[in-house]
Design an enzyme around this catalytic site. Structure first.
Site, mmCIF file in Angstrom:
data_model
loop_
_atom_site.group_PDB
_atom_site.id
_atom_site.type_symbol
_atom_site.label_atom_id
_atom_site.label_comp_id
_atom_site.label_asym_id
_atom_site.label_seq_id
_atom_site.Cartn_x
_atom_site.Cartn_y
_atom_site.Cartn_z
ATOM 1 N N HIS A 256 0.847 -1.185 0.000
ATOM 2 C CA HIS A 256 0.000 0.000 0.000
ATOM 3 C C HIS A 256 0.885 1.238 0.000
ATOM 4 O O HIS A 256 1.942 1.232 0.639
ATOM 5 C CB HIS A 256 -0.925 0.009 1.231
ATOM 6 C CG HIS A 256 -2.081 0.916 1.054
ATOM 7 N ND1 HIS A 256 -2.017 2.253 1.317
ATOM 8 C CD2 HIS A 256 -3.324 0.682 0.575
ATOM 9 C CE1 HIS A 256 -3.179 2.801 1.038
ATOM 10 N NE2 HIS A 256 -3.988 1.871 0.575
ATOM 11 N N ASP B 130 -7.999 -5.397 -0.144
ATOM 12 C CA ASP B 130 -8.484 -6.239 -1.241
ATOM 13 C C ASP B 130 -8.076 -7.705 -1.115
ATOM 14 O O ASP B 130 -8.521 -8.533 -1.904
ATOM 15 C CB ASP B 130 -7.956 -5.701 -2.583
ATOM 16 C CG ASP B 130 -8.581 -4.369 -2.930
ATOM 17 O OD1 ASP B 130 -9.779 -4.211 -2.659
ATOM 18 O OD2 ASP B 130 -7.875 -3.501 -3.456
#
Ligand code: CMC
Length: 428
Positions: free
Chosen positions: A307, A364
């Site tokens: 991320h 996700d």
């Protein structure tokens, strides 16, 4: 005395204001830098650039903290409903019981989409990707609500546009799904709350009312809440920048949907399941795929990992991983890819490549396994992310307007050719 930063350029010292946010984040305000010095800053991918001052979402990537309007994501995911969180993000505070009732009522009055919109649905090939359809259909809504095109709406008009956008999104998303099956669409029913209405339009039958399992309703609420906002990410920044030219709400949200579609952003949830399926078909050797992800000559990346901002853990992933176990157990589903996902996570979290780069599972990584358990096909996953992210995009768009932010327009450093004379085509 207010803190300043000193910048020395060409033997001259310049004072730049330092500003501090309510959670202690500090920034050097360079908005006047070019006027003062003739220089601009360069930060490709905006890795270290604050594009706005925002009061919506706080995120601390080092500590793994995420709060909407000051409320921790863990509390909201456990105690709240999606529509309550949507209200919080858009209007700034948790609603009272009366405010929530009024919000639900207003939404329920606008869930229908114009019958002529169905012609657009009919125009898409049945196998076209739902995200392309969603982006086009949301943009097409502007044709039916021309009052939203006015650049300066009154507060009431602006609010009506917001209500319509939220209300119609659930209908459009579920109709995309029904059309992909070649099934007749189910109309919204005011007796249901927002999430139940969405699930009924998606999984319901025309001839009978289906009873949606409360486990499914709870899971859907949780997933939508966890996706509802994430400060200045790729799609939210897109929505703000498109809206900054006074584009209407539908055009701005449609642009956000397009930004979300990519596999490095929201499209990762589809990519994760496809990756896990591939690993399963390949025999489930997680070490082999971890090695591929580390190999710089191999384009494969471990989808659902890493991320831009979280460098410790993604708090959303933590909640989703637990929810995934709970929901699959409650629904009595045994999904082999969940075991593969857990093995991948275990191996990656011990591997120096991932540890050194601070790569952890993101939101996700496990969400697709839940969506699948709830009955959604893989290519609908990113559309569900968009449904969840909608209140965040709207809140960001509204804040940008209320702050009267100028049109978004970055600078560049030109590195192309200089001073060429036109050469006639016959001589090239
Ligand atoms: N697998 C293997 N290596 C990776 C991965 C990954 N998933 N993610 C990052 N790296 C490596 C990358 O190769 C680079 O290595 P090096 O320093 O040796 O060149 C280093 O880690 C830093 O990566 P980056 O691409 O510079 O980081 P970024 O901040 O630009 O990108 C990211 C962040 C999310 C795009 C990236 O981690 C990625 O591609 N992850 C997979 C896609 C994904 O899961 N996206 C969903 C993000 S969360 C949902 C949302 O809000 O969008």
């Amino acid at each position: 005395m207010a803190q300043t930063a000193q910048l020395i350029l060409d033997d001259k010292t310049f004072e730049l204001p330092v500003i501090e946010g309510t959670e202690g984040e500090k920034a050097i305000d360079i908005s006047k830098l070019r006027d003062q010095t003739g220089y601009v800053t360069l930060d490709i991918g905006y890795k270290n650039t604050g594009a706005t001052k925002s009061a919506i979402t706080f995120l601390d990537g080092e500590q793994g903290i995420l709060k909407y309007r000051g409320y921790p994501i863990e509390q909201l995911a456990e105690k709240s409903s999606f529509i309550e969180v949507a209200y919080l993000l858009i209007y700034g505070e948790l609603p009272t019981a009366d405010q929530l009732k009024a919000f639900q009522y207003e939404l329920s009055r606008h869930t229908l989409v114009h019958e002529d919109m169905k012609k657009f649905f009919d125009g898409f090939p049945s196998k076209s990707h739902p995200m392309g359809q969603l982006s086009s259909l949301v943009s097409a809504l502007s044709a039916f609500y021309p009052e939203s095109l006015k650049p300066s709406q009154t507060n009431e008009e602006l609010n009506q546009s917001i209500i319509k956008m939220v209300a119609k999104m659930a209908t459009v998303v579920s109709w995309i799904y029904k059309k992909s099956l070649g099934h007749p669409v189910i109309y919204p029913q005011n007796k249901y709350d927002y999430v139940t209405n969405f699930l009924n339009m998606t999984f319901g039958q025309r001839t009978e009312d289906v009873t949606i399992d409360p486990v499914v309703i709870d899971a859907m609420n949780k997933l939508l809440i966890l996706h509802a906002d994430h400060e200045q990410n790729c799609s939210a920044s897109t929505v703000r920048i498109v809206g900054s030219s006074d584009s209407n709400i539908y055009a701005s949200v449609s642009a956000g949907i397009s930004a979300l579609w990519g596999p490095l952003h929201g499209g990762a949830n589809q990519a994760v399941i496809e990756m896990l399926e591939k690993i399963k078909e390949d025999g489930g050797d997680t070490d082999k795929w971890i090695a591929k992800a580390k190999d710089k000559n191999d384009p494969f990346r471990l989808m659902g990992f890493g991320h831009r901002v979280y460098k410790n853990f993604d708090p959303r992933a933590k909640i989703i991983k637990k929810a995934c176990d709970d929901i699959l157990e409650k629904l009595g589903i045994n999904d082999e890819v969940l075991e593969i996902a857990k093995r991948l996570e275990e191996v990656a979290l011990k591997d120096p490549y991932f540890v050194e780069r601070k790569l952890y599972p993101n939101v996700d990584f496990y969400s697709g396994i839940i969506y699948r358990a709830l009955g959604f096909p893989t290519d609908m996953f990113t559309v569900l992310f968009a449904l969840g992210r909608l209140p965040g995009w709207i809140a960001q768009w509204k804040e940008m307007k209320e702050n009267k932010e100028p049109i978004g327009r970055p600078r560049q450093i030109y590195v192309g050719a200089t001073d060429k004379d036109y050469v006639d085509i016959a001589n090239r």
